[in-house]
Motif scaffolding. Structure first.
Motif, PDB file in Angstrom:
ATOM      1  N   PRO A  36       0.816  -1.227   0.000  1.00  0.00           N
ATOM      2  CA  PRO A  36       0.000   0.000   0.000  1.00  0.00           C
ATOM      3  C   PRO A  36       0.843   1.267   0.000  1.00  0.00           C
ATOM      4  CG  PRO A  36      -0.878  -1.576   1.555  1.00  0.00           C
ATOM      5  CD  PRO A  36       0.419  -2.147   1.074  1.00  0.00           C
ATOM      6  N   PHE A  37       1.970   1.254   0.703  1.00  0.00           N
ATOM      7  CA  PHE A  37       2.840   2.436   0.746  1.00  0.00           C
ATOM      8  C   PHE A  37       3.536   2.641  -0.587  1.00  0.00           C
ATOM      9  CE2 PHE A  37       2.677   0.906   5.135  1.00  0.00           C
ATOM     10  CZ  PHE A  37       2.130   2.022   5.722  1.00  0.00           C
ATOM     11  N   PHE A  38       4.032   1.530  -1.127  1.00  0.00           N
ATOM     12  CA  PHE A  38       4.728   1.597  -2.403  1.00  0.00           C
ATOM     13  C   PHE A  38       3.802   2.161  -3.481  1.00  0.00           C
ATOM     14  CE2 PHE A  38       5.228  -0.623  -6.477  1.00  0.00           C
ATOM     15  CZ  PHE A  38       6.450  -0.101  -6.873  1.00  0.00           C
ATOM     16  N   TRP A  39       2.608   1.622  -3.565  1.00  0.00           N
ATOM     17  CA  TRP A  39       1.689   2.005  -4.626  1.00  0.00           C
ATOM     18  C   TRP A  39       1.211   3.448  -4.453  1.00  0.00           C
ATOM     19  CZ3 TRP A  39       1.231   0.234  -9.192  1.00  0.00           C
ATOM     20  CH2 TRP A  39       0.143   0.605  -9.984  1.00  0.00           C
ATOM     21  N   ALA A 256      -1.027  12.714  -2.412  1.00  0.00           N
ATOM     22  CA  ALA A 256       0.247  13.413  -2.178  1.00  0.00           C
ATOM     23  C   ALA A 256       0.376  13.790  -0.704  1.00  0.00           C
ATOM     24  CB  ALA A 256       0.338  14.654  -3.062  1.00  0.00           C
ATOM     25  N   GLY A 257      -0.730  14.221  -0.095  1.00  0.00           N
ATOM     26  CA  GLY A 257      -0.712  14.576   1.322  1.00  0.00           C
ATOM     27  C   GLY A 257      -0.378  13.374   2.186  1.00  0.00           C
ATOM     28  N   ALA A 258      -0.997  12.233   1.875  1.00  0.00           N
ATOM     29  CA  ALA A 258      -0.743  11.015   2.648  1.00  0.00           C
ATOM     30  C   ALA A 258       0.717  10.618   2.554  1.00  0.00           C
ATOM     31  CB  ALA A 258      -1.644   9.888   2.152  1.00  0.00           C
ATOM     32  N   VAL A 259       1.285  10.727   1.349  1.00  0.00           N
ATOM     33  CA  VAL A 259       2.705  10.386   1.180  1.00  0.00           C
ATOM     34  C   VAL A 259       3.567  11.366   1.979  1.00  0.00           C
ATOM     35  CG1 VAL A 259       4.594  10.160  -0.477  1.00  0.00           C
ATOM     36  CG2 VAL A 259       2.315   9.337  -1.070  1.00  0.00           C
TER      37      VAL A 259
ATOM     38  N   GLU B 160      20.391 -11.548   8.252  1.00  0.00           N
ATOM     39  CA  GLU B 160      20.365 -10.421   7.328  1.00  0.00           C
ATOM     40  C   GLU B 160      18.941 -10.062   6.923  1.00  0.00           C
ATOM     41  OE1 GLU B 160      22.498 -12.999   7.051  1.00  0.00           O
ATOM     42  OE2 GLU B 160      24.210 -11.817   7.778  1.00  0.00           O
ATOM     43  N   LEU B 161      18.070 -11.073   6.858  1.00  0.00           N
ATOM     44  CA  LEU B 161      16.699 -10.827   6.424  1.00  0.00           C
ATOM     45  C   LEU B 161      15.819 -10.272   7.538  1.00  0.00           C
ATOM     46  CD1 LEU B 161      15.761 -13.806   4.087  1.00  0.00           C
ATOM     47  CD2 LEU B 161      15.773 -11.376   3.535  1.00  0.00           C
ATOM     48  N   LYS B 162      16.209 -10.564   8.780  1.00  0.00           N
ATOM     49  CA  LYS B 162      15.345 -10.182   9.906  1.00  0.00           C
ATOM     50  C   LYS B 162      15.095  -8.690   9.940  1.00  0.00           C
ATOM     51  CE  LYS B 162      16.322 -14.141  12.768  1.00  0.00           C
ATOM     52  NZ  LYS B 162      17.139 -14.761  13.784  1.00  0.00           N
ATOM     53  N   GLY B 163      16.160  -7.896   9.720  1.00  0.00           N
ATOM     54  CA  GLY B 163      16.021  -6.442   9.769  1.00  0.00           C
ATOM     55  C   GLY B 163      14.993  -5.937   8.767  1.00  0.00           C
ATOM     56  N   VAL B 164      15.083  -6.469   7.534  1.00  0.00           N
ATOM     57  CA  VAL B 164      14.161  -6.045   6.483  1.00  0.00           C
ATOM     58  C   VAL B 164      12.730  -6.418   6.859  1.00  0.00           C
ATOM     59  CG1 VAL B 164      13.590  -6.262   4.047  1.00  0.00           C
ATOM     60  CG2 VAL B 164      15.961  -6.382   4.784  1.00  0.00           C
ATOM     61  N   LEU B 165      12.560  -7.637   7.359  1.00  0.00           N
ATOM     62  CA  LEU B 165      11.216  -8.109   7.715  1.00  0.00           C
ATOM     63  C   LEU B 165      10.614  -7.265   8.829  1.00  0.00           C
ATOM     64  CD1 LEU B 165      11.942 -11.913   7.522  1.00  0.00           C
ATOM     65  CD2 LEU B 165      10.156 -10.724   6.253  1.00  0.00           C
ATOM     66  N   ILE B 166      11.431  -6.919   9.829  1.00  0.00           N
ATOM     67  CA  ILE B 166      10.915  -6.115  10.941  1.00  0.00           C
ATOM     68  C   ILE B 166      10.613  -4.701  10.468  1.00  0.00           C
ATOM     69  CG2 ILE B 166      11.509  -5.123  13.199  1.00  0.00           C
ATOM     70  CD1 ILE B 166      12.993  -7.722  13.792  1.00  0.00           C
ATOM     71  N   PHE B 167      11.471  -4.171   9.596  1.00  0.00           N
ATOM     72  CA  PHE B 167      11.238  -2.824   9.065  1.00  0.00           C
ATOM     73  C   PHE B 167       9.906  -2.756   8.326  1.00  0.00           C
ATOM     74  CE2 PHE B 167      11.492   0.020   5.369  1.00  0.00           C
ATOM     75  CZ  PHE B 167      11.629   1.226   6.024  1.00  0.00           C
ATOM     76  N   ALA B 168       9.686  -3.711   7.422  1.00  0.00           N
ATOM     77  CA  ALA B 168       8.441  -3.707   6.646  1.00  0.00           C
ATOM     78  C   ALA B 168       7.237  -3.878   7.571  1.00  0.00           C
ATOM     79  CB  ALA B 168       8.471  -4.811   5.601  1.00  0.00           C
TER      80      ALA B 168
END
Lengths: 287, 351
Positions: A36-39, A256-259, B160-168
């Motif tokens: 959702p954020f990416f899109w 745009a505001g949300a982003v 290495e993957l844990k950081g990415v997973l937690i970030f997302a």
């Protein structure tokens, strides 16, 4: 927290099918969490016809028109300024009075401290809308409606129960001997607090501060009712674009505001991921 | 720490909470018992129209000496509560004769029950309560299961993957709730990406915002999306504290993977499951932003949103106060176990 590296990890013995399933499951989760954020970010740089096209496009002409319209045309910079004033105000006051109270609650053994914590817990569970009729009524009658100070003070108070509970759990981890040593060396209580305890409390203060920031920055319910027009925060200003599904350009300005609102939060997670995680687990793992 | 020092330290915080939480709470009780309106009187004016003249009576606010409108305050007792609860509609719904259906057929007990249920939930408060409870009941088990699975999964991948997973995972959790809901809504608009994909996959064109069922589905989806990361992070931290001796002992005793999870890991995480459930129950009970964004109260409402609406649209402080207090009743029920637990814990700490 971390387990010794020589323990047999479950991953070592996973059969192939389970590894595949785990991989697919986690990939799906990351996709669901981030897509959702990416899109939203992607389409905010497109004209409406490309943003909601059939079939959806991955690549489309680039435009910053919506951002320009929003920030300059609709004066969103003013809302950004309001959000900054409100969050900084809440953060500073909330942490200052919260630290004092939490420190005392961590060091005082009397019954009053116990009851204070219990009442704070009840206050913390109150839905914010419960207090809103009173705020709106009273501050309107007093002529204090639509002012920075009012919203800051309200958000500070609402935030206090959480702040003192969390800070207290950090203060509890600092040994009492540290205060005593400082006092033996001739410090008063307040000197011991400022010169000896606070310097070792930074991790706790940062973590708690992050959550105070989020509360003030993310608040819609109270801000939207207590502030008006040019005094609105970014989050509450979004309401003007929220139900504009018929007006494509208005809708895109909302995107745009949300982003724009999300961008600082992403930076926050990038820098403070560790503190956020430790804050989330603070109350839970330690009981 | 001496008592006087303690008082000095907690004073600013206590004053803030007294003035802006305790006092407003008392204020809400007070407001809920009254009603107020601007005093108006009717003024007759003669209006000239092309087809003749007619006399119109228009309400005009009465002004006091200073030129301000006169506000009349009136004791209402329990009437605000009765309005919110829809007391008269309820009584009517209860007494309505449902023994025969619209087509003249005799109805079954189940049909009579569902008809009664429909009539009751047509009253806004009960409709909001119904969806609030439905939302809570559906999201809670799903986020617990999903959060646990993700925690187990992340625990087993390379570092290495844990950081990415937690970030997302942190993104849905910390993002401004209104923005989070909107970002999902924008995927499901009539020409938006997921709606179009579903159509291309042969599910037909689904107008997600047009009917109550899909709106409710999306609100619940947003709730799961937002709350799962919290469960995952807490359980993941808990997984790091599973004593390796116990796990090894279970493996040596011949326990397979499932048995280890069932008899070692889940019991160890039990207090955390209880903790996240309690927190989620409280959060779900006050769900607000997804309702605001997706339905605006049409087809799916929540108690917090209902109160907000009464305040922002009707501008009725008194009715809003009554609704807010009715909402607090529910919180009291939810809080009892948490307070008992805290009472025991802290008693021990303070003793």
């Amino acid at each position: 927290m971390s387990q010794p590296s020589d323990t047999p990890n479950l991953a070592d013995r996973m059969p192939l099918w389970l590894m595949l399933l785990t991989g697919i499951g986690l990939a799906l989760w990351v996709l669901a969490a981030a897509f959702p954020f990416f899109w939203m970010t992607l389409i905010s740089f497109r004209l409406p016809v490309d943003a909601f096209s059939v079939p959806p496009k991955l690549i489309a002409p680039f435009t910053t028109e919506h951002y320009w319209q929003l920030w300059v045309g609709d004066r969103f910079w003013l809302k950004f300024l309001n959000s900054t004033i409100i969050t900084v105000g809440v953060l500073v006051i909330s942490l200052t009075i919260g630290c004092l109270a939490a420190y005392a609650l961590a060091r005082y053994g009397g019954a009053l401290g116990f009851w204070l914590l219990l009442v704070a817990l009840i206050f913390r569970a109150l839905p914010h809308v419960t207090l809103l009729p009173s705020y709106k009524f009273a501050f309107f009658e007093l002529g204090l409606w639509n002012r920075y100070e009012t919203l800051i003070v309200i958000l500070v108070a609402i935030n206090q129960p959480f702040t003192i509970w969390m800070l207290r759990s950090f203060f509890m981890n600092i040994p009492k001997e540290l205060d005593e040593a400082a006092q033996v060396d001739g410090c008063s209580r307040i000197q011991a607090f400022v010169k000896v305890i606070l310097p070792v409390m930074w991790p706790g203060i940062i973590t708690t501060g992050l959550f105070s920031f989020l509360l003030a920055y993310n608040d819609f319910l109270i801000s939207s009712q207590m502030m008006n027009a040019d005094k609105m925060t970014m989050t509450s200003a979004l309401s003007a674009y929220m139900n504009a599904d018929d007006d494509a350009f208005k809708l895109m300005q909302g995107v745009a505001g949300a982003v724009s609102i999300t961008a600082p939060l992403v930076v926050l997670v990038l820098f403070f991921q560790k503190q956020l995680v430790s804050g989330l687990t603070q109350g839970a793992v330690k009981g | 720490m001496p008592f006087r020092t303690f008082l000095g330290f907690v004073l600013p915080s206590v004053v803030a909470m007294l003035m802006l939480i305790a006092l407003p709470l008392a204020g809400v009780v007070y407001l809920s018992l009254w009603n107020s309106y601007t005093k108006t009187s009717f003024v007759e004016t003669t209006v000239r129209t092309p087809v003749g003249t007619r006399v119109e009576r228009r309400p005009v606010a009465e002004l006091d000496a200073a030129g301000n409108p006169v506000i009349v305050r009136e004791w209402y007792g329990s009437r605000n509560f009765e309005t919110v609860l829809g007391a008269s509609n309820l009584a009517e719904a209860w007494e309505r004769d449902r023994s025969v259906s619209a087509t003249g057929q005799p109805t079954s007990a189940w049909q009579r029950f569902t008809a009664l249920f429909r009539d009751v939930t047509n009253v806004k408060f009960w409709g909001a309560l119904e969806f609030t409870l439905l939302y809570t009941a559906v999201t809670t088990p799903i986020i617990l299961a999903l959060g646990f699975l993700i925690a187990m999964g992340v625990n087993s991948v390379v570092r290495e993957l844990k950081g990415v997973l937690i970030f997302a995972s942190l993104l849905p959790f910390i993002v401004t709730p209104v923005v989070g809901s909107l970002s999902i809504k924008w995927l499901f608009l009539d020409n938006a990406i997921i709606t179009v994909w579903l159509e291309q996959l042969g599910f037909g064109k689904i107008y997600f915002m047009q009917n109550a069922f899909t709106t409710r589905l999306l609100i619940i989806l947003v709730g799961i999306w937002k709350a799962t990361p919290f469960v995952f992070i807490v359980l993941y931290a808990g997984l790091q504290t599973v004593p390796s001796e116990t796990r090894e002992a279970a493996i040596i005793d011949g326990a397979n993977r499932w048995q280890t999870i069932r008899h070692v890991i889940i019991p160890h995480l039990m207090p955390l499951f209880v903790f996240v459930t309690l927190i989620h129950l409280m959060d779900a009970y006050r769900v607000f932003e997804p309702i605001l964004v997706f339905s605006g109260g049409q087809g799916a409402d929540s108690l917090q949103h209902l109160t907000y609406k009464i305040l922002s649209d009707e501008q009725n402080f008194h009715k809003a106060s009554a609704a807010a207090l009715l909402m607090v009743l529910g919180i009291v029920v939810l809080l009892v176990p948490l307070i008992i637990k805290t009472y025991k814990d802290q008693r021990r700490a303070f003793a």
